[in-house]
Structures are given as C-alpha cells and as structure tokens.
Design a protein around this motif. Structure first.
Motif, mmCIF file in Angstrom:
data_model
loop_
_atom_site.group_PDB
_atom_site.id
_atom_site.type_symbol
_atom_site.label_atom_id
_atom_site.label_comp_id
_atom_site.label_asym_id
_atom_site.label_seq_id
_atom_site.Cartn_x
_atom_site.Cartn_y
_atom_site.Cartn_z
ATOM 1 N N LEU A 1 31.768 41.938 43.722
ATOM 2 C CA LEU A 1 32.958 42.767 43.509
ATOM 3 C C LEU A 1 33.935 42.644 44.671
ATOM 4 N N CYS B 1 27.872 44.382 44.687
ATOM 5 C CA CYS B 1 28.972 44.725 45.603
ATOM 6 C C CYS B 1 29.555 43.479 46.266
ATOM 7 N N VAL C 1 31.808 40.717 36.625
ATOM 8 C CA VAL C 1 33.059 41.156 37.256
ATOM 9 C C VAL C 1 34.117 41.451 36.197
ATOM 10 N N ALA D 1 35.836 39.603 44.506
ATOM 11 C CA ALA D 1 36.842 39.655 43.440
ATOM 12 C C ALA D 1 38.004 40.599 43.783
ATOM 13 N N GLY D 2 37.979 41.191 44.980
ATOM 14 C CA GLY D 2 39.105 42.018 45.408
ATOM 15 C C GLY D 2 38.875 43.515 45.380
ATOM 16 N N PHE D 3 37.693 43.959 45.009
ATOM 17 C CA PHE D 3 37.380 45.389 45.062
ATOM 18 C C PHE D 3 37.034 45.731 46.512
ATOM 19 N N ARG D 4 37.767 46.659 47.098
ATOM 20 C CA ARG D 4 37.567 46.980 48.517
ATOM 21 C C ARG D 4 36.940 48.353 48.739
ATOM 22 N N SER E 1 39.396 50.101 38.161
ATOM 23 C CA SER E 1 40.477 49.358 38.826
ATOM 24 C C SER E 1 40.048 48.990 40.249
ATOM 25 N N LYS E 2 40.705 48.001 40.802
ATOM 26 C CA LYS E 2 40.366 47.538 42.147
ATOM 27 C C LYS E 2 40.678 48.575 43.226
ATOM 28 N N GLU E 3 41.480 49.574 42.887
ATOM 29 C CA GLU E 3 41.840 50.605 43.860
ATOM 30 C C GLU E 3 40.874 51.798 43.837
ATOM 31 N N SER F 1 35.725 45.062 35.765
ATOM 32 C CA SER F 1 37.186 45.190 35.893
ATOM 33 C C SER F 1 37.817 45.871 34.690
#
Length: 148
Positions: free
Chosen positions: A103, A100, A73, A106-109, A81-83, A77
C-alpha cells in the motif's frame, strides 16, 4: 574520481511500516477516526472480525497453497482513499505488514499495521463480531418472540 551517479529516488529508502499494538490500534479506530481493514481471507473473517471492519484479502487459499491477491491494491483503492487514515490487520500481523508495504508503494501514506493481529485483539478482550454470538442473539430473540 567522481562519485557514482545517483538519482534522488535511488537514494531515498522507502518509509518503514509503522506497527502499533492492539491497544493503540483500538484507540486509533475508536477515537482517532482511523478505518480498519482486515486482510484475512473471507473464511477467516467469517469466524469473527472487528466491528465495522472492511475486508480486502491480501492472499487467497488455492489448491497450490496461499497465493497473493493480484488485485489487492486495486480492491483496497476502491474502498479507501490514499488520504484516509487506516489500520491494517490480519490474524497475527505478518500479512498486514506485507500489505502495508504494498500500500505504501502504491502511495498510501497513512497506513499502520496492527501488531499481533486479530489474535492479539481477541486476547486483549476487545469486542468482536463473532458469527456464533450473532446466531445466539438471533435464537434468543426468536425465543422471546415465541414467549410473547
């Protein structure tokens, strides 16, 4: 009797991993601006990979067998980016699904798993960077230069 105490976090289940087939993945990568991250080992990547793919191994091959990359992760990262919208793939779609899950935790949407992985991509006839193709192209260029 009062219902058991629950926090809102405890009652929320994690979002399921979205898996797309290779045709949908190709469309997302080529037309919809998604990045492709391959979670296979460097050795596997060296045998062929998608154009413009990033590589962040989810597992390493060790003398004890396959072991999860403890910095997966963190490495991911540092590149994504998480976005960002990302398609994650591996050889068959299993490791990338596990990746996935990590991820998303860890905040990845905006991550999607490529079902069938690299094997399905190749079977579908989509373009790949193959080291043998690159070597052949280089040899052909050298022959043309020598003939000139």
């Amino acid at each position: 009797m009062a219902p058991p105490y629950e926090t809102s976090a405890a009652s929320e289940s994690p979002a399921p991993v979205v898996t797309v087939d290779v045709t949908a993945a190709s469309d997302l990568i080529t037309s919809a601006g998604h990045r492709y991250v391959d979670v296979r080992t460097e050795e596997e990547m060296g045998k062929g990979h998608l154009h413009n793919s990033l590589n962040v191994p989810f597992m390493f091959i060790t003398p004890q067998g396959r072991e999860k990359n403890p910095l997966f992760v963190e490495h991911f990262s540092s590149l994504v980016s998480k976005e960002e919208r990302v398609v994650v793939g591996c050889q068959s779609g299993k490791r990338s699904e596990l990746a996935c899950v990590d991820l998303m935790a860890a905040g990845f949407r905006n991550v999607k798993n490529m079902g069938g992985g690299y094997a399905a991509w190749v079977d579908s006839g989509f373009p790949v960077n193959n080291p043998l193709d690159v070597k052949q192209e280089q040899e052909e260029e050298q022959e043309q230069e020598q003939e000139s």
